[in-house]
Scaffold this motif. Sequence first.
Motif, short mmCIF file in Angstrom:
data_model
loop_
_atom_site.label_atom_id
_atom_site.label_comp_id
_atom_site.label_asym_id
_atom_site.label_seq_id
_atom_site.Cartn_x
_atom_site.Cartn_y
_atom_site.Cartn_z
N ASP A 13 8.92 12.63 -17.42
CA ASP A 13 10.29 12.37 -17.71
C ASP A 13 10.76 13.22 -18.63
O ASP A 13 10.16 13.77 -19.43
CB ASP A 13 10.68 10.79 -17.93
N ALA A 14 12.23 12.99 -18.89
CA ALA A 14 12.96 13.89 -19.86
C ALA A 14 12.37 13.59 -21.51
O ALA A 14 12.43 14.59 -22.42
CB ALA A 14 14.43 13.61 -20.00
N LYS A 15 11.53 12.64 -21.63
CA LYS A 15 10.95 12.47 -23.08
C LYS A 15 9.41 12.73 -23.14
O LYS A 15 8.86 12.77 -24.14
CB LYS A 15 11.04 10.96 -23.17
N GLY A 16 9.00 13.43 -21.95
CA GLY A 16 7.55 13.70 -21.96
C GLY A 16 6.66 12.61 -21.58
O GLY A 16 5.39 12.90 -21.86
N ARG A 17 7.25 11.47 -21.09
CA ARG A 17 6.36 10.46 -20.52
C ARG A 17 5.80 10.60 -19.10
O ARG A 17 6.62 11.28 -18.14
CB ARG A 17 7.08 9.08 -20.82
N MET A 18 4.65 10.41 -18.78
CA MET A 18 3.99 10.20 -17.53
C MET A 18 3.51 8.83 -17.21
O MET A 18 2.76 8.21 -18.14
CB MET A 18 2.87 11.05 -17.55
N VAL A 19 3.83 8.26 -16.12
CA VAL A 19 3.35 7.18 -15.33
C VAL A 19 1.66 7.50 -14.93
O VAL A 19 1.45 8.42 -14.25
CB VAL A 19 3.92 6.75 -14.28
N VAL A 20 0.90 6.80 -15.62
CA VAL A 20 -0.59 7.00 -15.19
C VAL A 20 -0.67 6.28 -13.54
O VAL A 20 -0.56 5.31 -13.44
CB VAL A 20 -1.51 6.17 -16.26
N LEU A 85 -3.28 8.26 -27.14
CA LEU A 85 -2.17 7.80 -26.03
C LEU A 85 -2.33 6.18 -25.92
O LEU A 85 -3.58 5.57 -25.52
CB LEU A 85 -2.56 8.34 -24.84
N MET A 86 -1.12 5.65 -26.01
CA MET A 86 -1.19 3.97 -25.51
C MET A 86 -0.25 3.92 -24.36
O MET A 86 1.04 4.47 -24.38
CB MET A 86 -0.96 3.23 -26.54
N GLY A 91 3.47 1.31 -18.06
CA GLY A 91 2.26 2.00 -17.45
C GLY A 91 2.34 3.44 -18.17
O GLY A 91 1.66 4.31 -17.23
N ARG A 92 3.15 3.97 -18.82
CA ARG A 92 3.41 5.42 -19.03
C ARG A 92 2.68 5.83 -20.28
O ARG A 92 2.51 4.78 -21.24
CB ARG A 92 4.95 5.84 -19.15
N VAL A 93 2.51 6.74 -20.79
CA VAL A 93 1.76 7.71 -21.84
C VAL A 93 2.70 8.68 -22.26
O VAL A 93 3.40 9.34 -21.19
CB VAL A 93 0.50 7.91 -21.91
N LEU A 94 2.90 8.78 -23.56
CA LEU A 94 3.91 9.79 -24.15
C LEU A 94 2.97 11.14 -24.32
O LEU A 94 2.15 11.01 -25.28
CB LEU A 94 4.71 9.45 -25.30
N LEU A 95 3.06 11.99 -23.77
CA LEU A 95 2.32 13.24 -23.93
C LEU A 95 3.19 14.09 -25.36
O LEU A 95 4.00 14.31 -25.03
CB LEU A 95 2.01 14.14 -22.83
N PRO A 96 2.23 14.48 -26.25
CA PRO A 96 3.03 15.38 -27.33
C PRO A 96 3.42 16.46 -26.99
O PRO A 96 3.20 17.25 -26.22
CB PRO A 96 1.85 15.23 -28.46
N ALA A 103 0.06 23.91 -23.47
CA ALA A 103 -0.63 24.12 -21.92
C ALA A 103 0.28 24.48 -20.97
O ALA A 103 0.07 24.75 -19.77
CB ALA A 103 -1.28 22.69 -21.53
N GLU A 104 1.56 25.15 -21.52
CA GLU A 104 2.71 25.31 -20.62
C GLU A 104 3.07 24.43 -19.39
O GLU A 104 3.27 24.75 -18.29
CB GLU A 104 2.26 26.80 -20.28
N VAL A 105 2.89 23.16 -20.07
CA VAL A 105 3.43 22.02 -18.92
C VAL A 105 4.59 21.77 -18.70
O VAL A 105 5.49 21.53 -19.96
CB VAL A 105 2.45 20.82 -19.11
N GLY A 106 5.23 21.81 -17.53
CA GLY A 106 6.76 21.48 -17.26
C GLY A 106 6.88 19.95 -17.15
O GLY A 106 6.19 19.35 -17.39
N SER A 107 8.09 20.01 -16.01
CA SER A 107 8.05 18.68 -15.58
C SER A 107 6.97 18.16 -14.41
O SER A 107 6.84 16.78 -14.23
CB SER A 107 9.37 18.45 -14.88
N GLU A 108 6.38 19.21 -13.74
CA GLU A 108 5.39 18.82 -12.79
C GLU A 108 4.07 19.12 -13.35
O GLU A 108 3.84 20.32 -13.78
CB GLU A 108 5.81 19.75 -11.46
#
Length: 157
Positions: A13-20, A85-86, A91-96, A103-108
């Motif tokens: 998401d826009a804040k860098g969170r990902m649902v596990v 990460l917590m 059920g989301r984690v915030l990736l720094p 890692a040049e990770v975008g939204s996907e």
Amino acid sequence: MDYLIGEYECKLDAKGRMVVPAGLKRQLPDVEREGLVVNRGFEKNLVVYTRGEWNKILDQLSRLSQFQKKGREFVRKFTSGATELMLDSAGRVLLPKSLLEYAEVGSELVLACNLRKIEVWSKSEYDRQMVELATEDFSDLAEQVMGGFDLEGGLNG
């Protein structure tokens, strides 16, 4: 801990969170209590460990001589950026952000299970690497790496 399996496409998401993903979460029964650790990978990727696996790696690193420059440098470089990460209530984690930039990770992104760790790749880089692994190349690699092993994992001979 058992070996992890699966490959999961995710979105940030826009804040860098990902649902596990649920399929991955089922394989990590203690994740909500113990959390995870994310760090830089050796390639342009991130690696996620359970807290228990991360502690095993730290135990190995603690046996390196702190009197040798290469040992100190490796520990410093390997552990820099490591972040706990917590899971939140959704059920989301915030990736720094700094690790996502590394890692040049975008939204996907793609989560690729690799034995007892999870590799995090930008979707485009992961797809590019999979295309490069042509059937013949993978067959040759398998023969070079695994050709001398029997089914129980020992050397033939």
